[in-house]
Enzyme design. Structure first.
Site, mmCIF file in Angstrom:
data_model
loop_
_atom_site.group_PDB
_atom_site.id
_atom_site.type_symbol
_atom_site.label_atom_id
_atom_site.label_comp_id
_atom_site.label_asym_id
_atom_site.label_seq_id
_atom_site.Cartn_x
_atom_site.Cartn_y
_atom_site.Cartn_z
ATOM 1 N N SER A 7 0.839 -1.194 0.000
ATOM 2 C CA SER A 7 0.000 0.000 0.000
ATOM 3 C C SER A 7 0.876 1.246 0.000
ATOM 4 O O SER A 7 1.975 1.253 0.561
ATOM 5 C CB SER A 7 -0.909 0.022 1.229
ATOM 6 N N TYR B 74 -1.001 -0.528 9.966
ATOM 7 C CA TYR B 74 -1.181 -0.899 8.561
ATOM 8 C C TYR B 74 0.050 -0.520 7.729
ATOM 9 O O TYR B 74 0.527 -1.309 6.901
ATOM 10 C CB TYR B 74 -2.428 -0.197 8.041
ATOM 11 N N LYS C 136 2.455 -3.109 5.733
ATOM 12 C CA LYS C 136 2.551 -3.041 4.277
ATOM 13 C C LYS C 136 3.974 -2.775 3.799
ATOM 14 O O LYS C 136 4.377 -3.282 2.734
ATOM 15 C CB LYS C 136 1.596 -1.969 3.745
#
Length: 306
Positions: free
Chosen positions: A154, A167, A171
């Site tokens: 991401s 997150y 990622k």
């Protein structure tokens, strides 16, 4: 090879494919000739419960379109679940050719308020999940001297976003994992690449909108469908991509990007080494012209998607 059957004869496993990006990847893989394992635990956005419906539904969609698919409902977060996921491909189809590590969750919260549980939950699904499934699949790939891994990263990790420390860390960790797999497994004919998708999905709909930057990001994402991501992933799983490994791609509506990877951009040197004062007076002024700004994904991808 018939372009309409780019994955003819291949067995492909897509985690988290009961909806969103994973669903469209699974559907397109099936349409291009792959026998597909549709994996999804069917949990709610907050992680509660399990529902076999999403995975079963996507598998049935593939079969209704003339493809071949089976559903699996195990979690990628634990190695035992990953083993059962890979085993379901072997049991159903006899081998495994490609894995898409797509399963994911969000637990967005500003960093100083993030709990250890919120950190662990996201790392377990994204980073541990990608490792768990890839590690089990690697044994199969080594034996057959071929295989392709596609991991979803991401721009939250590659660039940055607010309230996503868990997150973002997961990622960016996946990027390092993919590169290491590509290096370690290339002698066995195994490829590993990352894709950072821009797409509106059920998971992304959980993003908390608590700033103008987040609102602008969500508005852009709402314009982009998950189906736009699938063609690149199907290509990376195919034999047409045998020379492509260790790369980081991004899909943003009709655009495909190749991302740079960290390399030195500037250096300073003193023959006798440095004191802290010399670092302050000389090194930092020389290096600061090349500093990266504290930007977020929306700052870098500031134009409207084409």
């Amino acid at each position: 090879m018939d372009a309409a059957k780019m994955l003819d004869g291949k067995v492909v496993l897509v985690t988290g494919s009961g909806g969103g990006i994973g669903r469209d990847i699974a559907l397109m893989a099936g349409a291009h000739g792959a026998r597909v394992v549709v994996n999804d635990v069917g949990a709610t956005l907050d992680g509660r419960g399990q529902d076999r419906g999403p995975a079963d539904s996507v598998a049935e969609e593939i079969r209704s379109a003339g493809g071949i698919a089976v559903a699996n409902f195990d979690s990628v977060a634990e190695s035992e679940g990953a083993e059962r996921i890979v085993r379901s491909a072997i049991d159903a189809f006899g081998h495994l050719d490609g894995v898409v590590n797509n399963a994911g969750i969000l637990r967005d919260v500003i960093f100083h308020k993030m709990s250890p549980e919120q950190w662990d939950q996201v790392l377990k699904v994204h980073l541990y999940g990608s490792f768990n499934v890839s590690r089990i699949a690697a044994t199969c790939f080594k034996e057959q001297q071929s295989g392709a891994l596609v991991h979803m990263t991401s721009t939250s990790g590659l660039i940055g976003n607010l309230a996503q420390a868990n997150y973002s860390a997961a990622k960016l960790g996946i990027v390092g994992l993919s590169k290491s797999i590509a290096l370690d497994m290339r002698r066995f004919g195994v490829r590993s690449n990352c894709v950072a998708p821009f797409a509106w999905s059920r998971m992304v709909s959980a993003i908390k909108i608590d700033s103008l930057e987040q609102q602008e990001r969500v508005t852009r994402l709402q314009q982009m469908t998950p189906a736009k991501v699938a063609p690149l992933v199907v290509y990376l799983l195919s034999s047409r991509a045998t020379s492509v490994t260790g790369q980081i791609f991004c899909v943003r509506n009709n655009e495909i990007f190749l991302f740079s990877q960290p390399r030195p951009v500037r250096s300073v040197q003193r023959e006798q080494g440095w004191t802290p004062e010399q670092v302050a007076d000389h090194a930092m002024p020389a290096l600061s012209a090349s500093f990266h700004q504290l930007d977020v994904s929306a700052d870098v991808f500031s134009w409207d998607p084409v």
